[in-house]
Design a protein around this motif. Structure first.
Motif, PDB file in Angstrom:
ATOM      1  N   PHE A 126       0.851  -1.188   0.000  1.00  0.00           N
ATOM      2  CA  PHE A 126       0.000   0.000   0.000  1.00  0.00           C
ATOM      3  C   PHE A 126       0.892   1.246   0.000  1.00  0.00           C
ATOM      4  O   PHE A 126       1.697   1.438   0.909  1.00  0.00           O
ATOM      5  CB  PHE A 126      -0.901   0.005   1.232  1.00  0.00           C
ATOM      6  N   ILE A 127       0.754   2.075  -1.018  1.00  0.00           N
ATOM      7  CA  ILE A 127       1.551   3.292  -1.175  1.00  0.00           C
ATOM      8  C   ILE A 127       0.622   4.484  -0.977  1.00  0.00           C
ATOM      9  O   ILE A 127      -0.403   4.589  -1.659  1.00  0.00           O
ATOM     10  CB  ILE A 127       2.191   3.363  -2.575  1.00  0.00           C
ATOM     11  N   GLN A 128       0.969   5.379  -0.038  1.00  0.00           N
ATOM     12  CA  GLN A 128       0.124   6.538   0.242  1.00  0.00           C
ATOM     13  C   GLN A 128       0.986   7.739   0.615  1.00  0.00           C
ATOM     14  O   GLN A 128       2.093   7.574   1.124  1.00  0.00           O
ATOM     15  CB  GLN A 128      -0.811   6.238   1.422  1.00  0.00           C
ATOM     16  N   PRO A 129       0.467   8.950   0.395  1.00  0.00           N
ATOM     17  CA  PRO A 129       1.191  10.137   0.844  1.00  0.00           C
ATOM     18  C   PRO A 129       1.246  10.180   2.371  1.00  0.00           C
ATOM     19  O   PRO A 129       0.371   9.635   3.047  1.00  0.00           O
ATOM     20  CB  PRO A 129       0.366  11.297   0.272  1.00  0.00           C
ATOM     21  N   ASP A 130       2.296  10.790   2.903  1.00  0.00           N
ATOM     22  CA  ASP A 130       2.390  10.989   4.344  1.00  0.00           C
ATOM     23  C   ASP A 130       3.043  12.341   4.598  1.00  0.00           C
ATOM     24  O   ASP A 130       3.307  13.102   3.663  1.00  0.00           O
ATOM     25  CB  ASP A 130       3.163   9.845   5.021  1.00  0.00           C
ATOM     26  N   LYS A 131       3.332  12.650   5.857  1.00  0.00           N
ATOM     27  CA  LYS A 131       3.857  13.981   6.183  1.00  0.00           C
ATOM     28  C   LYS A 131       5.240  14.222   5.585  1.00  0.00           C
ATOM     29  O   LYS A 131       5.627  15.357   5.311  1.00  0.00           O
ATOM     30  CB  LYS A 131       3.897  14.180   7.702  1.00  0.00           C
ATOM     31  N   HIS A 132       6.005  13.144   5.364  1.00  0.00           N
ATOM     32  CA  HIS A 132       7.332  13.293   4.773  1.00  0.00           C
ATOM     33  C   HIS A 132       7.279  13.380   3.249  1.00  0.00           C
ATOM     34  O   HIS A 132       8.083  14.074   2.633  1.00  0.00           O
ATOM     35  CB  HIS A 132       8.212  12.115   5.181  1.00  0.00           C
ATOM     36  N   TYR A 133       6.337  12.654   2.655  1.00  0.00           N
ATOM     37  CA  TYR A 133       6.207  12.620   1.184  1.00  0.00           C
ATOM     38  C   TYR A 133       4.752  12.922   0.814  1.00  0.00           C
ATOM     39  O   TYR A 133       4.000  12.028   0.405  1.00  0.00           O
ATOM     40  CB  TYR A 133       6.650  11.250   0.651  1.00  0.00           C
ATOM     41  N   PRO A 134       4.339  14.171   0.958  1.00  0.00           N
ATOM     42  CA  PRO A 134       2.925  14.521   0.730  1.00  0.00           C
ATOM     43  C   PRO A 134       2.480  14.372  -0.719  1.00  0.00           C
ATOM     44  O   PRO A 134       1.271  14.305  -0.974  1.00  0.00           O
ATOM     45  CB  PRO A 134       2.854  15.985   1.185  1.00  0.00           C
ATOM     46  N   ASN A 135       3.420  14.326  -1.653  1.00  0.00           N
ATOM     47  CA  ASN A 135       3.046  14.221  -3.065  1.00  0.00           C
ATOM     48  C   ASN A 135       3.072  12.784  -3.594  1.00  0.00           C
ATOM     49  O   ASN A 135       2.885  12.557  -4.785  1.00  0.00           O
ATOM     50  CB  ASN A 135       3.973  15.092  -3.917  1.00  0.00           C
ATOM     51  N   LYS A 136       3.323  11.831  -2.714  1.00  0.00           N
ATOM     52  CA  LYS A 136       3.355  10.436  -3.141  1.00  0.00           C
ATOM     53  C   LYS A 136       1.956  10.017  -3.589  1.00  0.00           C
ATOM     54  O   LYS A 136       0.955  10.374  -2.954  1.00  0.00           O
ATOM     55  CB  LYS A 136       3.833   9.552  -1.978  1.00  0.00           C
ATOM     56  N   PRO A 137       1.831   9.275  -4.674  1.00  0.00           N
ATOM     57  CA  PRO A 137       0.496   8.856  -5.137  1.00  0.00           C
ATOM     58  C   PRO A 137      -0.104   7.778  -4.238  1.00  0.00           C
ATOM     59  O   PRO A 137       0.610   7.113  -3.480  1.00  0.00           O
ATOM     60  CB  PRO A 137       0.774   8.295  -6.541  1.00  0.00           C
ATOM     61  N   THR A 138      -1.383   7.622  -4.332  1.00  0.00           N
ATOM     62  CA  THR A 138      -2.075   6.520  -3.652  1.00  0.00           C
ATOM     63  C   THR A 138      -2.123   5.333  -4.613  1.00  0.00           C
ATOM     64  O   THR A 138      -2.713   5.428  -5.701  1.00  0.00           O
ATOM     65  CB  THR A 138      -3.502   6.929  -3.249  1.00  0.00           C
ATOM     66  N   GLN A 139      -1.504   4.248  -4.228  1.00  0.00           N
ATOM     67  CA  GLN A 139      -1.452   3.059  -5.093  1.00  0.00           C
ATOM     68  C   GLN A 139      -1.454   1.787  -4.242  1.00  0.00           C
ATOM     69  O   GLN A 139      -1.046   1.801  -3.076  1.00  0.00           O
ATOM     70  CB  GLN A 139      -0.184   3.062  -5.957  1.00  0.00           C
ATOM     71  N   VAL A 271       4.636   1.815 -11.293  1.00  0.00           N
ATOM     72  CA  VAL A 271       4.173   2.066  -9.936  1.00  0.00           C
ATOM     73  C   VAL A 271       5.282   2.658  -9.071  1.00  0.00           C
ATOM     74  O   VAL A 271       6.472   2.491  -9.347  1.00  0.00           O
ATOM     75  CB  VAL A 271       3.629   0.778  -9.279  1.00  0.00           C
ATOM     76  N   ASP A 272       4.881   3.330  -8.031  1.00  0.00           N
ATOM     77  CA  ASP A 272       5.792   4.020  -7.117  1.00  0.00           C
ATOM     78  C   ASP A 272       6.377   3.045  -6.095  1.00  0.00           C
ATOM     79  O   ASP A 272       5.698   2.123  -5.643  1.00  0.00           O
ATOM     80  CB  ASP A 272       5.004   5.115  -6.385  1.00  0.00           C
ATOM     81  N   ASP A 273       7.628   3.251  -5.723  1.00  0.00           N
ATOM     82  CA  ASP A 273       8.310   2.454  -4.692  1.00  0.00           C
ATOM     83  C   ASP A 273       8.396   0.970  -5.040  1.00  0.00           C
ATOM     84  O   ASP A 273       8.492   0.115  -4.148  1.00  0.00           O
ATOM     85  CB  ASP A 273       7.614   2.595  -3.325  1.00  0.00           C
ATOM     86  N   PHE A 274       8.377   0.633  -6.335  1.00  0.00           N
ATOM     87  CA  PHE A 274       8.459  -0.785  -6.704  1.00  0.00           C
ATOM     88  C   PHE A 274       9.810  -1.335  -6.271  1.00  0.00           C
ATOM     89  O   PHE A 274      10.841  -0.649  -6.384  1.00  0.00           O
ATOM     90  CB  PHE A 274       8.256  -0.955  -8.210  1.00  0.00           C
ATOM     91  N   GLY A 770      11.822  12.559   3.734  1.00  0.00           N
ATOM     92  CA  GLY A 770      11.422  13.746   2.987  1.00  0.00           C
ATOM     93  C   GLY A 770      12.343  14.017   1.819  1.00  0.00           C
ATOM     94  O   GLY A 770      11.931  14.621   0.826  1.00  0.00           O
ATOM     95  N   VAL A 771      13.602  13.572   1.934  1.00  0.00           N
ATOM     96  CA  VAL A 771      14.528  13.657   0.805  1.00  0.00           C
ATOM     97  C   VAL A 771      14.047  12.678  -0.271  1.00  0.00           C
ATOM     98  O   VAL A 771      13.656  11.547   0.054  1.00  0.00           O
ATOM     99  CB  VAL A 771      15.966  13.308   1.252  1.00  0.00           C
ATOM    100  N   PRO A 772      14.036  13.060  -1.553  1.00  0.00           N
ATOM    101  CA  PRO A 772      13.573  12.132  -2.601  1.00  0.00           C
ATOM    102  C   PRO A 772      14.251  10.768  -2.483  1.00  0.00           C
ATOM    103  O   PRO A 772      15.457  10.685  -2.243  1.00  0.00           O
ATOM    104  CB  PRO A 772      13.962  12.848  -3.898  1.00  0.00           C
ATOM    105  N   GLN A 773      13.447   9.727  -2.635  1.00  0.00           N
ATOM    106  CA  GLN A 773      13.910   8.369  -2.349  1.00  0.00           C
ATOM    107  C   GLN A 773      15.215   7.976  -3.039  1.00  0.00           C
ATOM    108  O   GLN A 773      16.134   7.456  -2.397  1.00  0.00           O
ATOM    109  CB  GLN A 773      12.799   7.371  -2.721  1.00  0.00           C
ATOM    110  N   PRO A 774      15.378   8.226  -4.361  1.00  0.00           N
ATOM    111  CA  PRO A 774      16.641   7.814  -5.007  1.00  0.00           C
ATOM    112  C   PRO A 774      17.864   8.497  -4.397  1.00  0.00           C
ATOM    113  O   PRO A 774      18.905   7.874  -4.225  1.00  0.00           O
ATOM    114  CB  PRO A 774      16.454   8.225  -6.472  1.00  0.00           C
ATOM    115  N   LEU A 775      17.723   9.781  -4.061  1.00  0.00           N
ATOM    116  CA  LEU A 775      18.840  10.526  -3.474  1.00  0.00           C
ATOM    117  C   LEU A 775      19.110  10.048  -2.053  1.00  0.00           C
ATOM    118  O   LEU A 775      20.260   9.885  -1.635  1.00  0.00           O
ATOM    119  CB  LEU A 775      18.533  12.027  -3.488  1.00  0.00           C
ATOM    120  N   ARG A 776      18.066   9.798  -1.315  1.00  0.00           N
ATOM    121  CA  ARG A 776      18.213   9.326   0.070  1.00  0.00           C
ATOM    122  C   ARG A 776      18.932   7.974   0.108  1.00  0.00           C
ATOM    123  O   ARG A 776      19.839   7.766   0.922  1.00  0.00           O
ATOM    124  CB  ARG A 776      16.836   9.221   0.717  1.00  0.00           C
TER     125      ARG A 776
END
Length: 895
Positions: A126-139, A271-274, A770-776
């Protein structure tokens, strides 16, 4: 037993099997699963769902009283068989159903299991936006391979069971649900919509899928079948750019495999975070959204194209023809990887395909030398996912190419088409491929499989050449260096028939008869060259190489200009050429095979000197294939002469971004004020390619942090550390872009400053949520590298940060943490790795952590002293460089 006879794991390579590994077999089958029907209702905000799983089973034995299904961490509410409630036991891993009536052959059972799932660990995500990544899609998306389908529905979870399937799922608007097969119904239900998908062709449970999201849909087609790309809204152009070749790929593979695309549609869902690059679920491939290319990324990124054709190839190899057991996964993964080579050949050129094969071989060779050696087919492991390594992908691809080399193109494709046609909608093992080859061609290739598939390893050849001008006799001595001298080494020998070519070059107007070339030999021109380029005649002999050291003598009318070992380079191997420099130069310039030219480049670099430098510089400038120019740049950097720098810098003007990137990376080896100035200028000016800029960001850190052995009078001395750190910080602040490629390069550059607290502070900032996932993820890995020179207090800060990060459950974060810890030189890293291995729910993370523990233990021991010696040696080499360069110049002038 064949496998143990050919086992070479005791020859100094690390074993594949870790403690706890055991033989794995498919379970006994109570019957044939005919159909699976999932009826689910999702509650995405609560990361949960409820529903039912119905399984239609045709028993193949009388008298079975108990059925055992795989079901991990599910809440089993009730079980019915033919609408009659049944008693059951459930231990959190397996569901055991006590049948009220024992089975009868031919009498079908309909098993209905009501269940629910809350916050699943694996299988469904389950992929959802949160306080760290508010722009993450719901998937919501699933991932079944290897045995993770049991985490989202109860099933007989192994690849030997094939059935049709249906998925009906209720989701909230405006989300859409995509699954296998055809969409047969959609129903509105207030604020919800019910999607009903049906897969009418049989497939295993690990290929059942569900993907839910607010996707944009881009439609294409192939021969009237729908080809669809689903991506996050706003990325439609990227989707088209990244996947638009799919219909042509479907046509290409349908022709090659001799079997038209077998499913009713082909969907690709990004999809996001695959957790992988892609997954070939039947008719519905899931891909990471990181494969979507923007306009600039498309300049020098063919990884997406390779990923798309790889997953598409699985629709035949893996989905239409299904492996019976995980131990035979190389059949599908090897062919999917080889399909990347085939597509490169189709879309670009034979020479580019050859270079692609070389890169695949190197990835396998790296794993074999540094990680472990294993047979490609083995059923001894802890978890099946451990098998998904370079041995089954890249080595598997090389094995398919060797089969093609043995059979020739026509018979190879006959064999492949026979294999697909005979086994469509069935399960296979490795022996079935051998049988199809023999059926289609009459050839028995067991000798090849015995050497490359059923045992680990490959031949390591050393090839020496000399010429007897009085007798016009060429002598070639071939040594298999992987085999020890004496009887002990005989088990490691390979027995192969290898073509050796003697090359002659003349201008086109010279007739082949004047070269003494007979009718069974041919003149060939390197691909991509104009007709006025010197033609190459190869006089080829095939020899049997089956001893540790053998010498072969060849009577020739004229002395050859170069020698090509393994003409065509079909065999998977390593090669060290011990030829005179004149022959190596001629081979680098004239051999029509790019892999042979690259072998010559490597041998020239080892010889060193001005003559080799000039030859490699010329290759970097003139070779028609960008891949050879890339390799020439790498090899130039190995020569400790100033003239190597001059040759490299010219390569920065190459139109091909791959070459420019290779040049920049090579400059990291030439730690001079001149190389620093060139890279700094490139970084400040910029480059059309993200990857070139990323390389420059890393390299400027590497050059600066390690210092210069000397500086030219007209250039500044070693740059001040704070200036370089400021430059890299500006990259981090200003170069956010596609997949964080450039900023990840800056992170790698910062990690080179192993004693800098300023660099460390910057890195720690970029590990925060909050840092973009690939960079983090890149930054987490960089913490390990920078740790080795930090103060004790800063080392503790790094360990504390990695301990904190290790508690995150995201698969890719855990892998990055393990990789960071594995670079460290403190016993405390071992403790964190052990804790990670014990607590993770993922077998891949567990294995990674355990392998990194052994790396840390090596780092702590003698490796640290060796590293210091190597650094001192490098410093001495740098100090001698200028003297050698001047001497070479003087010698050249005197000649």
């Amino acid at each position: 037993m064949l496998q143990s006879y050919f086992d070479t794991d005791n020859n100094g390579h690390k074993p594949f099997e870790l403690p706890g590994a055991r033989p794995h077999y498919n379970p006994d089958r109570p019957g044939q699963v005919e159909h699976i029907f999932l009826d689910l209702s999702l509650d995405i905000p609560k990361q949960s769902y409820q529903g039912s799983c119905s399984i239609r089973l045709l028993p193949i034995r009388n008298g079975i009283a108990r059925l055992t299904l795989d079901a991990m961490n599910l809440n089993i509410e009730s079980v019915q068989v033919d609408e009659v409630p049944q008693n059951f036991d459930y231990d959190g891993e397996q569901l055991s159903i006590q049948l009220s009536e024992v089975t009868q052959i031919g009498k079908r059972l309909l098993i209905a299991i009501a269940y629910s799932v809350a916050k699943p660990q694996r299988g469904i995500y389950f992929i959802q936006p949160d306080k760290h990544y508010p722009n993450k899609p719901t998937q919501v998306w699933t991932q079944g391979e290897d045995e993770d389908s049991r985490f989202w529905f109860p099933c007989f979870d192994y690849p030997g069971q094939l059935s049709t399937s249906e998925i009906r799922v209720r989701v909230s608007n405006p989300l859409v649900a995509i699954s296998n097969g055809e969409l047969i119904d959609t129903t509105e239900d207030g604020d919800y919509k019910i999607y009903h998908w049906s897969q009418q062709q049989v497939h295993p449970t690990y290929l059942m899928t569900l993907a839910v999201g607010d996707f944009a849909e881009i439609r294409d087609d192939w021969r009237g079948k729908q080809v669809t790309y689903y991506v996050e809204k706003g990325r439609e152009k990227d989707a088209k750019r990244s996947m638009e070749k799919t219909p042509r790929m479907i046509e290409f593979l349908s022709q090659k495999y001799g079997y038209p695309y077998p499913f009713p549609k082909y969907a690709q869902v990004c999809v996001d975070d695959f957790i992988f690059g892609g997954m070939e679920n039947t008719s519905t491939t899931l891909l990471t959204d990181r494969c979507l290319l923007d306009e600039r990324a498309a300049l020098d990124n063919r990884n997406t194209e390779a990923l798309v054709v790889h997953e598409l190839a699985h629709q035949w190899f893996g989905d239409l023809v299904v492996i019976k057991h995980w131990s035979h996964a190389w059949i599908k993964e090897g062919m999917a990887s080889y399909s990347e080579v085939m597509w490169t050949e189709q879309e670009y050129s034979l020479q580019e395909a050859a270079y692609y094969r070389l890169l695949e071989a190197r990835r396998y060779l790296s794993e074999d030398s540094s990680r472990y050696r294993r047979p490609m087919v083995t059923h001894i492991y802890r978890e099946a996912i451990e098998l998904y390594d370079r041995h089954i992908y890249e080595k598997g691809s090389c094995v398919y190419h060797m089969i093609r080399g043995q059979l020739g193109d026509e018979l190879f494709w006959q064999a492949i088409q026979t294999f697909v046609q005979d086994n469509a909608h069935k399960t296979v093992e490795t022996i079935d491929l051998l049988r199809a080859i023999e059926k289609a061609t009459g050839r028995n290739l067991l000798f090849l499989f015995d050497q490359y598939v059923y045992r680990g390893g490959h031949p390591d050849f050393k090839v020496a050449y000399s010429w007897d001008g009085d007798a016009n006799l060429a002598k070639i001595t071939v040594t298999q260096t992987q085999a020890a001298e004496g009887k002990d080494g005989s088990k490691d020998l390979f027995d192969l028939k290898i073509p050796i070519g003697f090359g002659y070059t003349q201008q086109e107007e010279v007739r082949s008869e004047e070269l003494g070339v007979r009718s069974n030999e041919k003149l060939s021109t390197p691909h991509g060259l104009n007709p006025s380029y010197p033609l190459t005649a190869l006089k080829t002999f095939t020899v049997r190489v089956n001893e540790r050291e053998q010498s072969f003598y060849f009577p020739l009318e004229n002395k050859p200009q170069f020698i090509s070992f393994d003409v065509g380079n079909n065999y998977l191997k390593t090669v060290a050429l011990e030829y005179p420099i004149a022959e190596l130069k001629a081979q680098l310039e004239f051999d029509p095979d790019p892999i042979s030219r690259i072998h010559a480049a490597t041998a020239l670099a080892k010889k060193g000197g001005l003559e080799a430098t000039i030859a490699l510089s010329t290759s970097l400038k003139n070779d028609p294939l960008w891949g050879v120019r890339v390799e020439a740049a790498k090899e130039l950097a190995q020569i400790n002469l100033d003239q190597a720098f001059d040759g490299l810098v010219a390569g920065l003007k190459d139109k091909n971004a791959y070459v420019r990137r290779s040049v920049v990376e090579a400059l990291a080896e030439i730690k001079t004020a001149e190389s620093y100035k060139v890279v700094r200028g490139l970084l400040q000016k910029g480059d059309p390619s993200y990857y070139v800029e990323a390389a420059a960001s890393r390299v400027i850190g590497a050059i600066s942090a390690r210092g210069f052995a000397y500086a030219s009078a007209n250039l500044e001395e070693k740059p001040k550390e704070d200036k370089v750190l400021k430059l890299l910080k500006s990259v981090l602040e200003e170069k956010a872009g596609w997949n964080e490629v450039v900023r990840s390069g800056a992170v790698a550059g910062l990690a080179e400053f192993k004693t800098s607290e300023t660099a460390l502070n910057l890195l720690i900032e970029y590990t925060k949520l909050g840092v973009p996932q690939p960079l983090r993820l890149s930054t987490i890995r960089a913490l390990g590298k920078i740790s080795v020179g930090q103060s004790p207090a800063n080392l503790e800060r790094i360990l504390e940060k990695l301990t904190e990060l290790a508690k995150e459950t995201f698969f890719l974060t855990q892998v990055a943490v393990a990789a960071a810890l594995g670079q460290m030189e403190t016993p405390k890293a071992v403790g964190i790795l052990r804790s990670l291995a014990e607590q993770t729910a993922d077998g891949r993370v567990r294995r990674s952590a355990e392998e990194e523990i052994s790396k840390v233990q090596k780092n702590i021991g003698s490796e640290k002293n060796l590293r210091q010696l190597r650094e001192d040696f490098d410093q001495l080499k740098q100090e001698n460089q200028k003297l050698r360069s001047r001497l070479e110049n003087l010698e050249a002038k005197s000649k």
